[in-house]
Write a protein that holds these residues in place. Sequence first.
Motif, PDB file in Angstrom:
ATOM      1  N   PHE A  77       0.834  -1.194   0.000  1.00  0.00           N
ATOM      2  CA  PHE A  77       0.000   0.000   0.000  1.00  0.00           C
ATOM      3  C   PHE A  77       0.864   1.238   0.000  1.00  0.00           C
ATOM      4  O   PHE A  77       2.011   1.221   0.419  1.00  0.00           O
ATOM      5  CB  PHE A  77      -0.988   0.003   1.174  1.00  0.00           C
ATOM      6  N   ASP A  78       0.270   2.289  -0.543  1.00  0.00           N
ATOM      7  CA  ASP A  78       0.861   3.628  -0.522  1.00  0.00           C
ATOM      8  C   ASP A  78      -0.001   4.460   0.413  1.00  0.00           C
ATOM      9  O   ASP A  78      -1.221   4.375   0.390  1.00  0.00           O
ATOM     10  CB  ASP A  78       0.853   4.246  -1.923  1.00  0.00           C
ATOM     11  N   LEU A  79       0.641   5.260   1.216  1.00  0.00           N
ATOM     12  CA  LEU A  79      -0.061   6.111   2.168  1.00  0.00           C
ATOM     13  C   LEU A  79       0.305   7.547   1.862  1.00  0.00           C
ATOM     14  O   LEU A  79       1.490   7.900   1.755  1.00  0.00           O
ATOM     15  CB  LEU A  79       0.367   5.736   3.590  1.00  0.00           C
ATOM     16  N   GLU A  80      -0.715   8.382   1.690  1.00  0.00           N
ATOM     17  CA  GLU A  80      -0.458   9.799   1.412  1.00  0.00           C
ATOM     18  C   GLU A  80      -1.337  10.683   2.283  1.00  0.00           C
ATOM     19  O   GLU A  80      -2.477  10.352   2.575  1.00  0.00           O
ATOM     20  CB  GLU A  80      -0.682  10.112  -0.071  1.00  0.00           C
ATOM     21  N   ALA A  81      -0.793  11.791   2.693  1.00  0.00           N
ATOM     22  CA  ALA A  81      -1.554  12.754   3.487  1.00  0.00           C
ATOM     23  C   ALA A  81      -2.526  13.492   2.575  1.00  0.00           C
ATOM     24  O   ALA A  81      -2.173  13.858   1.458  1.00  0.00           O
ATOM     25  CB  ALA A  81      -0.613  13.724   4.175  1.00  0.00           C
ATOM     26  N   VAL A  82      -3.733  13.673   3.060  1.00  0.00           N
ATOM     27  CA  VAL A  82      -4.734  14.441   2.293  1.00  0.00           C
ATOM     28  C   VAL A  82      -5.303  15.552   3.160  1.00  0.00           C
ATOM     29  O   VAL A  82      -5.238  15.528   4.348  1.00  0.00           O
ATOM     30  CB  VAL A  82      -5.886  13.556   1.759  1.00  0.00           C
TER      31      VAL A  82
END
Length: 82
Positions: A77-82
């Motif tokens: 998985f890729d985790l990105e701040a939104v």
Amino acid sequence: MYKAKIYVNYKPSVLDPKAEAIKTALTRMDHQNVQDVLYGKYFELTLDGTDEAAVRDQVESICDQLLANVNMETYRFDLEAV
């Protein structure tokens, strides 16, 4: 808040009948150069949280317990701040 983009696929040692069916269909459609097909599942989760490490641990837990059969599948998985 973070968005997790999760990819689940069969382990290389597990036969994937859907991918094999797709590969066979592509060959019949004259796409002879297709060497391999990987079929999988894709999920997007939006999670509240400010601690990236805690959110990452939560996503790992969700994948292990629900989204992936860890005996037959792998995930990333890729985790990105939104």
